[in-house]
Motif scaffolding. Structure first.
Motif, PDB file in Angstrom:
ATOM      1  N   VAL A   1      71.776 -77.235  26.898  1.00 25.50           N
ATOM      2  CA  VAL A   1      70.879 -77.115  28.188  1.00 25.50           C
ATOM      3  C   VAL A   1      70.505 -78.916  28.897  1.00 25.50           C
ATOM      4  CG1 VAL A   1      68.685 -76.408  27.674  1.00 25.50           C
ATOM      5  CG2 VAL A   1      70.214 -76.126  26.062  1.00 25.50           C
ATOM      6  N   TYR A   2      70.356 -78.134  30.087  1.00 21.68           N
ATOM      7  CA  TYR A   2      70.154 -78.822  30.725  1.00 21.68           C
ATOM      8  C   TYR A   2      68.817 -78.366  31.122  1.00 21.68           C
ATOM      9  CZ  TYR A   2      74.902 -79.972  31.401  1.00 21.68           C
ATOM     10  OH  TYR A   2      76.126 -80.572  31.202  1.00 21.68           O
ATOM     11  N   TYR A   3      67.474 -79.709  31.422  1.00 24.93           N
ATOM     12  CA  TYR A   3      66.657 -79.898  31.817  1.00 24.93           C
ATOM     13  C   TYR A   3      66.260 -80.320  33.257  1.00 24.93           C
ATOM     14  CZ  TYR A   3      65.845 -78.568  26.830  1.00 24.93           C
ATOM     15  OH  TYR A   3      66.176 -77.844  25.909  1.00 24.93           O
ATOM     16  N   CYS A   4      65.629 -80.103  33.943  1.00 21.70           N
ATOM     17  CA  CYS A   4      64.293 -81.017  35.285  1.00 21.70           C
ATOM     18  C   CYS A   4      63.605 -81.590  34.797  1.00 21.70           C
ATOM     19  CB  CYS A   4      64.252 -79.727  35.885  1.00 21.70           C
ATOM     20  SG  CYS A   4      63.964 -80.551  37.864  1.00 21.70           S
ATOM     21  N   ASN A   5      63.700 -82.440  35.265  1.00 26.48           N
ATOM     22  CA  ASN A   5      62.539 -83.972  34.877  1.00 26.48           C
ATOM     23  C   ASN A   5      62.318 -84.915  36.384  1.00 26.48           C
ATOM     24  OD1 ASN A   5      62.568 -86.957  34.256  1.00 26.48           O
ATOM     25  ND2 ASN A   5      61.489 -85.920  32.704  1.00 26.48           N
ATOM     26  N   ALA A   6      61.116 -84.370  36.168  1.00 25.20           N
ATOM     27  CA  ALA A   6      60.625 -85.331  37.812  1.00 25.20           C
ATOM     28  C   ALA A   6      59.618 -86.263  37.216  1.00 25.20           C
ATOM     29  CB  ALA A   6      60.257 -84.193  38.669  1.00 25.20           C
ATOM     30  N   HIS A   7      59.806 -87.538  37.330  1.00 20.74           N
ATOM     31  CA  HIS A   7      58.357 -88.485  37.513  1.00 20.74           C
ATOM     32  C   HIS A   7      57.433 -88.902  38.420  1.00 20.74           C
ATOM     33  CE1 HIS A   7      56.183 -91.863  36.102  1.00 20.74           C
ATOM     34  NE2 HIS A   7      56.930 -91.433  35.044  1.00 20.74           N
ATOM     35  N   ASP A   8      56.189 -88.151  38.808  1.00 23.88           N
ATOM     36  CA  ASP A   8      55.578 -88.406  40.001  1.00 23.88           C
ATOM     37  C   ASP A   8      54.327 -89.979  39.827  1.00 23.88           C
ATOM     38  OD1 ASP A   8      52.756 -86.570  38.532  1.00 23.88           O
ATOM     39  OD2 ASP A   8      53.480 -88.203  38.112  1.00 23.88           O
ATOM     40  N   GLY A   9      54.913 -90.816  39.560  1.00 22.36           N
ATOM     41  CA  GLY A   9      54.566 -92.450  39.541  1.00 22.36           C
ATOM     42  C   GLY A   9      53.815 -92.648  38.175  1.00 22.36           C
ATOM     43  N   THR A  10      53.402 -91.564  37.337  1.00 21.36           N
ATOM     44  CA  THR A  10      51.985 -91.716  36.267  1.00 21.36           C
ATOM     45  C   THR A  10      52.257 -90.745  35.016  1.00 21.36           C
ATOM     46  OG1 THR A  10      50.263 -91.735  38.018  1.00 21.36           O
ATOM     47  CG2 THR A  10      50.007 -91.479  35.477  1.00 21.36           C
ATOM     48  N   TYR A  11      53.508 -89.681  35.720  1.00 22.55           N
ATOM     49  CA  TYR A  11      53.719 -88.398  34.413  1.00 22.55           C
ATOM     50  C   TYR A  11      55.059 -87.958  34.354  1.00 22.55           C
ATOM     51  CZ  TYR A  11      48.510 -88.448  33.746  1.00 22.55           C
ATOM     52  OH  TYR A  11      46.920 -89.032  33.604  1.00 22.55           O
ATOM     53  N   ASN A  12      55.159 -87.954  33.191  1.00 23.48           N
ATOM     54  CA  ASN A  12      56.867 -87.203  33.007  1.00 23.48           C
ATOM     55  C   ASN A  12      55.954 -85.996  33.801  1.00 23.48           C
ATOM     56  OD1 ASN A  12      59.201 -88.275  33.009  1.00 23.48           O
ATOM     57  ND2 ASN A  12      59.761 -88.891  31.235  1.00 23.48           N
ATOM     58  N   HIS A  13      57.265 -84.849  34.345  1.00 26.73           N
ATOM     59  CA  HIS A  13      57.600 -83.800  33.683  1.00 26.73           C
ATOM     60  C   HIS A  13      58.553 -82.512  33.758  1.00 26.73           C
ATOM     61  CE1 HIS A  13      53.277 -83.710  35.887  1.00 26.73           C
ATOM     62  NE2 HIS A  13      53.940 -84.999  36.568  1.00 26.73           N
ATOM     63  N   TRP A  14      58.126 -82.183  32.922  1.00 24.90           N
ATOM     64  CA  TRP A  14      59.882 -81.436  32.254  1.00 24.90           C
ATOM     65  C   TRP A  14      59.636 -79.854  32.577  1.00 24.90           C
ATOM     66  CZ3 TRP A  14      63.893 -84.044  30.462  1.00 24.90           C
ATOM     67  CH2 TRP A  14      63.609 -85.191  29.752  1.00 24.90           C
ATOM     68  N   GLY A  15      61.106 -79.243  33.273  1.00 23.68           N
ATOM     69  CA  GLY A  15      61.436 -78.152  33.924  1.00 23.68           C
ATOM     70  C   GLY A  15      61.379 -77.187  32.273  1.00 23.68           C
ATOM     71  N   GLN A  16      61.691 -75.830  32.280  1.00 28.56           N
ATOM     72  CA  GLN A  16      63.213 -75.265  31.147  1.00 28.56           C
ATOM     73  C   GLN A  16      63.330 -75.773  31.492  1.00 28.56           C
ATOM     74  OE1 GLN A  16      62.321 -73.650  34.110  1.00 28.56           O
ATOM     75  NE2 GLN A  16      63.717 -72.259  34.782  1.00 28.56           N
ATOM     76  N   GLY A  17      64.522 -75.701  30.196  1.00 25.17           N
ATOM     77  CA  GLY A  17      65.681 -76.189  30.222  1.00 25.17           C
ATOM     78  C   GLY A  17      66.289 -74.554  30.433  1.00 25.17           C
ATOM     79  N   THR A  18      67.826 -74.318  30.990  1.00 23.42           N
ATOM     80  CA  THR A  18      69.066 -73.617  31.978  1.00 23.42           C
ATOM     81  C   THR A  18      70.165 -74.081  31.009  1.00 23.42           C
ATOM     82  OG1 THR A  18      69.833 -72.612  33.265  1.00 23.42           O
ATOM     83  CG2 THR A  18      69.624 -75.252  33.764  1.00 23.42           C
ATOM     84  N   GLN A  19      70.323 -73.039  30.888  1.00 22.75           N
ATOM     85  CA  GLN A  19      72.038 -73.328  29.519  1.00 22.75           C
ATOM     86  C   GLN A  19      73.030 -73.068  30.620  1.00 22.75           C
ATOM     87  OE1 GLN A  19      72.987 -73.450  26.298  1.00 22.75           O
ATOM     88  NE2 GLN A  19      74.904 -73.997  26.531  1.00 22.75           N
ATOM     89  N   VAL A  20      73.855 -74.300  29.997  1.00 21.89           N
ATOM     90  CA  VAL A  20      75.228 -74.271  31.074  1.00 21.89           C
ATOM     91  C   VAL A  20      76.655 -73.802  29.433  1.00 21.89           C
ATOM     92  CG1 VAL A  20      76.749 -75.698  32.034  1.00 21.89           C
ATOM     93  CG2 VAL A  20      74.950 -75.550  33.148  1.00 21.89           C
ATOM     94  N   THR A  21      77.218 -73.019  29.749  1.00 25.14           N
ATOM     95  CA  THR A  21      78.128 -72.844  29.123  1.00 25.14           C
ATOM     96  C   THR A  21      79.827 -73.363  29.529  1.00 25.14           C
ATOM     97  OG1 THR A  21      76.901 -71.659  27.614  1.00 25.14           O
ATOM     98  CG2 THR A  21      79.140 -71.734  26.085  1.00 25.14           C
ATOM     99  N   VAL A  22      80.326 -74.124  29.200  1.00 28.50           N
ATOM    100  CA  VAL A  22      81.649 -73.929  29.756  1.00 28.50           C
ATOM    101  C   VAL A  22      82.702 -73.511  28.664  1.00 28.50           C
ATOM    102  CG1 VAL A  22      83.364 -75.237  30.483  1.00 28.50           C
ATOM    103  CG2 VAL A  22      80.678 -75.898  31.201  1.00 28.50           C
ATOM    104  N   SER A  23      83.625 -72.774  29.071  1.00 29.25           N
ATOM    105  CA  SER A  23      84.557 -72.724  27.917  1.00 29.25           C
ATOM    106  C   SER A  23      85.626 -73.092  28.292  1.00 29.25           C
ATOM    107  CB  SER A  23      84.529 -70.735  28.106  1.00 29.25           C
ATOM    108  OG  SER A  23      84.855 -70.135  28.754  1.00 29.25           O
ATOM    109  N   SER A  24      86.507 -73.084  26.861  1.00 27.38           N
ATOM    110  CA  SER A  24      87.781 -73.693  27.317  1.00 27.38           C
ATOM    111  C   SER A  24      88.911 -73.099  27.400  1.00 27.38           C
ATOM    112  CB  SER A  24      88.223 -74.630  25.537  1.00 27.38           C
ATOM    113  OG  SER A  24      88.141 -73.706  24.761  1.00 27.38           O
TER     114      SER A  24
END
Length: 114
Positions: free
Chosen positions: A91-114
């Motif tokens: 699950v990949y999560y976007c993250n942003a820092h505004d200089g004070t706080y850390n913010h997280w987005g909702q995750g997005t699933q990445v699945t790689v099949s062999s």
């Protein structure tokens, strides 16, 4: 700051995906923005980040395969993922820092099949 991520999915090994994350909010000002991922049973780890000055950082495991880019005017960050491997599945999560706080987005699933 609200982060809206998109672009995950299912892909075969060797394929490509592009993730997008748009930051929004009143007076939003982002210093650094990037992506983390978390596989089942694993800790969340940094994949790639882009600082406001243009510096980028990558996990060793994705160097040469993933590219992070940032559209500052749109407060959007992209993660182009090429040559995907099954071990990139997470699950990949976007993250942003505004200089004070850390913010997280909702995750997005990445699945790689062999």
């Amino acid at each position: 700051v609200q982060l809206q991520a998109s672009g995950g999915g299912l892909v075969q090994a060797g394929g490509s995906l592009r993730l997008s994350c748009a930051a929004s909010g009143s007076g939003v000002r982002i210093n650094a923005i990037g992506w983390y991922r978390q596989a089942p049973g694993q800790q969340r780890e940094l994949v790639a980040s882009a600082a406001s000055g243009g510096d980028t950082k990558y996990a060793d495991s994705v160097k040469g395969r993933f590219t992070i880019s940032r559209d500052t005017a749109k407060n959007t960050v992209y993660l182009q993922m090429n040559s995907l491997k099954p071990e990139d599945t997470a699950v990949y999560y976007c993250n942003a820092h505004d200089g004070t706080y850390n913010h997280w987005g909702q995750g997005t699933q990445v699945t790689v099949s062999s």
